[in-house]
Design an enzyme around this catalytic site. Structure first.
Site, mmCIF file in Angstrom:
data_model
loop_
_atom_site.group_PDB
_atom_site.id
_atom_site.type_symbol
_atom_site.label_atom_id
_atom_site.label_comp_id
_atom_site.label_asym_id
_atom_site.label_seq_id
_atom_site.Cartn_x
_atom_site.Cartn_y
_atom_site.Cartn_z
ATOM 1 N N LYS A 78 0.849 -1.206 0.000
ATOM 2 C CA LYS A 78 0.000 0.000 0.000
ATOM 3 C C LYS A 78 0.879 1.248 0.000
ATOM 4 O O LYS A 78 1.936 1.285 0.669
ATOM 5 C CB LYS A 78 -0.897 -0.019 1.241
ATOM 6 C CG LYS A 78 -1.958 1.081 1.284
ATOM 7 C CD LYS A 78 -2.837 0.911 2.523
ATOM 8 C CE LYS A 78 -3.928 1.978 2.567
ATOM 9 N NZ LYS A 78 -4.764 1.843 3.786
ATOM 10 N N SER A 153 -9.619 2.008 2.920
ATOM 11 C CA SER A 153 -8.730 2.726 2.051
ATOM 12 C C SER A 153 -7.704 1.846 1.326
ATOM 13 O O SER A 153 -7.005 2.334 0.443
ATOM 14 C CB SER A 153 -8.005 3.821 2.825
ATOM 15 O OG SER A 153 -7.261 3.256 3.867
ATOM 16 N N SER A 177 -9.884 -0.214 7.171
ATOM 17 C CA SER A 177 -9.298 -0.094 5.832
ATOM 18 C C SER A 177 -8.599 -1.311 5.262
ATOM 19 O O SER A 177 -8.214 -1.285 4.093
ATOM 20 C CB SER A 177 -8.339 1.097 5.801
ATOM 21 O OG SER A 177 -9.095 2.285 5.867
#
Lengths: 485, 95
Positions: A78, A153, A177
């Protein structure tokens, strides 16, 4: 089966037996990325040369024998986790050209295990969001239905794993997330106990809530990655000073007699009926496998968790994002009249709307005259939420809930109503507030879209929730489904 | 609305966030809506409850005061928008 859909366990075995090389596996994954990215957009930065270099190094190590299980396996990271020499943007204009001078602790640990990094994945800007639509660059699409969101996210990471653009990925979880996108994309996502995994090198959003965790296609893979990244770190003073077990040793498919609680507040009227059906079947399955399920558990403070979170997280974010001032790194506006002028414009132009909204909320909640009524009050409610869950774990080994009240929604459906968007995290938020671990596992489909079962455990109870997740997975076939890309 | 225009401008100043007039109106409305939602916390009796700042009960994490090499200056300045003489460069802070 295509190489890019191998699990870590399967790939590791083939690599060990030299039936496939890391370079071949990596090329297969890179080809898959090239094929899908125009439609999926899961990556901000793809690193093919670096990946192949790392793959060749892994192959040398594999030839020497005695390589660790993650050696040579392609993974995605990420884009809020610092990778030295590789652009790390947090999907924000503020950090669009930021190249970290150091690796996050989890990255150091994974490279030591021989990880092959294929790229950095798209996310909601600074991890603020539940759909990846808040990325300053572009939205990522759900591999199961390209008109829908992958969740957020960590949407890029979840989509990449679901689509075979990585064998596993790292995400981060502050209010859901990792778990919510895992649920939307039909993969496994684990948020560890607060303090289990070092936050050094994770771009901070809310320091008392953030955790890095694995996103994988199998529970066993999740345990392998957790083994590599968990453990105390002198560079993160909030990391727990306790030794870490071998999480794969907990994966015994035996749950007879385990007491599981289903909190009433997580099965409200507003739950999508198809999601409810999937969850009821999943819970029935666990009963069939020998667990004792109690539907009478009530956690009355659950309904206050969302409001408390949307005070605590933005408050901490307002402090953590104060560093983006155009002075040391990142976007910098220099055409102003004064230093303050430059700084205000840097932040006006560098941050997206949701980030600004949360900074403002947090600044307000912490400001003189409001600190007691909002921030302190929210932290006291947090104590009650935590204690309520701790008390539940005196009676139950684990708790079962839906990960999300709905399946993946359509792109654009919730962008104009921030409060509506916040509601998608209603089942995941209490977990971060309490600091306990939570895992989402694929539990079925509703309208051809994945639905996740969330399993919660007491602090440092990863072995329990992994065992439950593993047992459920091995007794079902959801993990074998693939999106029709 | 719970938040006045002046309050929104004040918060923006504290946060050093430049806002356009449209931003101010939009944020005033959205933030007011969210702050309204916070009212639900008034229902919770938190008398005698201590706040949870961090979920782990850790305190005073110390280490030996042993010097070790710092990050090299080139690395620290590697993303600097403007630099001079090994320093980050900004406009004058004090008049």
């Amino acid at each position: 089966m295509e190489l890019y859909y191998l699990s870590i366990g399967e790939a590791s075995e083939l690599l060990r037996r030299r039936e496939v090389s890391s370079e071949e596996l990596t090329r297969a994954v890179l080809a898959r990325i090239e094929e899908l990215e125009p439609r999926l957009r899961a990556f901000v930065t793809v690193t093919p040369e670096l990946a192949l270099e790392q793959a060749r190094r892994a192959d040398r190590r594999l030839r020497e024998g005695d390589a660790p299980p993650l050696c040579g396996i392609p993974a995605a990271v990420k884009d809020n986790i610092c990778t030295q020499g590789v652009r790390t943007t947090c999907s924000s204009r503020m950090l669009e050209n930021f190249v970290p001078p150091y690796d996050a602790t989890v990255i150091e640990r994974l490279f030591r295990e021989g990880m092959v990094m294929v790229g950095k994945t798209n996310m909601d800007e600074f991890a603020m969001g539940s759909s990846t639509e808040n990325s300053a660059f572009f939205p990522t699409r759900n591999p199961w239905d390209l008109s829908r969101v992958p969740g957020g996210s960590s949407g890029g990471s979840a989509a990449a794993v679901a689509a075979g653009e990585a064998v596993y990925a790292l995400g981060s979880d502050t209010g859901g997330s990792i778990r919510q996108p895992a649920s939307f994309c039909g993969v496994v996502g684990l948020k560890p106990t607060y303090g289990l995994v070092s936050r050094f090198g994770l771009v901070a959003f809310a320091s008392s809530l953030d955790q890095i965790g694995p996103i994988t296609r199998r529970v066993y893979d999740c345990a392998l990655v957790l083994n590599a990244i968990a453990g105390p770190d002198p560079r993160d003073s909030t990391s727990a000073p306790r030794p870490v077990p071998d999480y794969t040793a907990a994966l015994i498919p035996e749950i007879k007699g385990m007491r599981l609680g289903v909190p009433k507040e997580y099965f409200p009227e507003g739950l999508q009926p198809e999601v409810r059906d999937v969850l009821l079947k999943a819970i029935a399955k666990l009963e069939e496998l020998g667990a004792e399920v109690d539907w009478e558990l009530s956690l009355p403070h659950t309904k206050y968790a969302l409001a408390a979170y949307y005070i605590v997280a933005p408050s901490e974010a307002s402090a953590n994002l104060a560093r983006y001032d155009g002075v040391k790194y990142g976007f910098s506006f220099t055409k102003g009249e004064s230093m303050w002028d430059d700084m205000e414009n840097t932040r006006r132009l560098g941050f997206g709307a949701e980030v600004k909204r949360r900074i403002m909320l947090g600044t307000y909640a912490l400001s003189a005259g409001y600190y007691d009524a909002y921030y302190l009050k929210a932290l006291k409610v947090r104590t009650l939420i935590r204690e309520e869950l701790e008390e539940a774990f005196q009676k139950y080994h684990a708790l079962l809930t839906p990960t999300s009240p709905t399946v993946a929604f359509a792109l654009g459906e919730k962008v104009f109503d921030p409060l509506q968007m916040y509601l998608s995290d209603v089942f995941t938020i209490p977990v971060n507030m309490a600091g306990i671990p939570g895992i989402s596992v694929p539990a079925g489909m509703a309208d051809s879209l994945p639905v996740g079962l969330q399993i919660l455990g007491p602090a440092f109870g990863e072995e329990t929730i992994l065992r439950l997740a593993y047992t459920y997975e091995q007794a079902t076939a959801w993990h074998t489904l693939r999106p029709a890309l | 609305m719970p938040l006045s225009r002046e309050e929104v401008l004040h918060i923006a100043l504290l946060a050093r966030l430049g806002l356009t007039p449209e931003d101010v109106s939009r944020f005033q409305e959205q933030l007011s809506q969210i702050v309204d939602y916070f009212e639900v916390l008034k229902e919770v009796d938190t008398e005698g409850v201590s706040p949870t700042f961090y979920p782990l009960p850790l305190e005073n994490i110390l280490r030996e005061d042993e010097p070790s090499p710092s990050m090299p200056r080139e690395k620290i300045l590697s993303n600097a928008p403007r630099q001079e003489d090994w320093c980050f460069k900004v406009k004058a802070i004090l008049e």
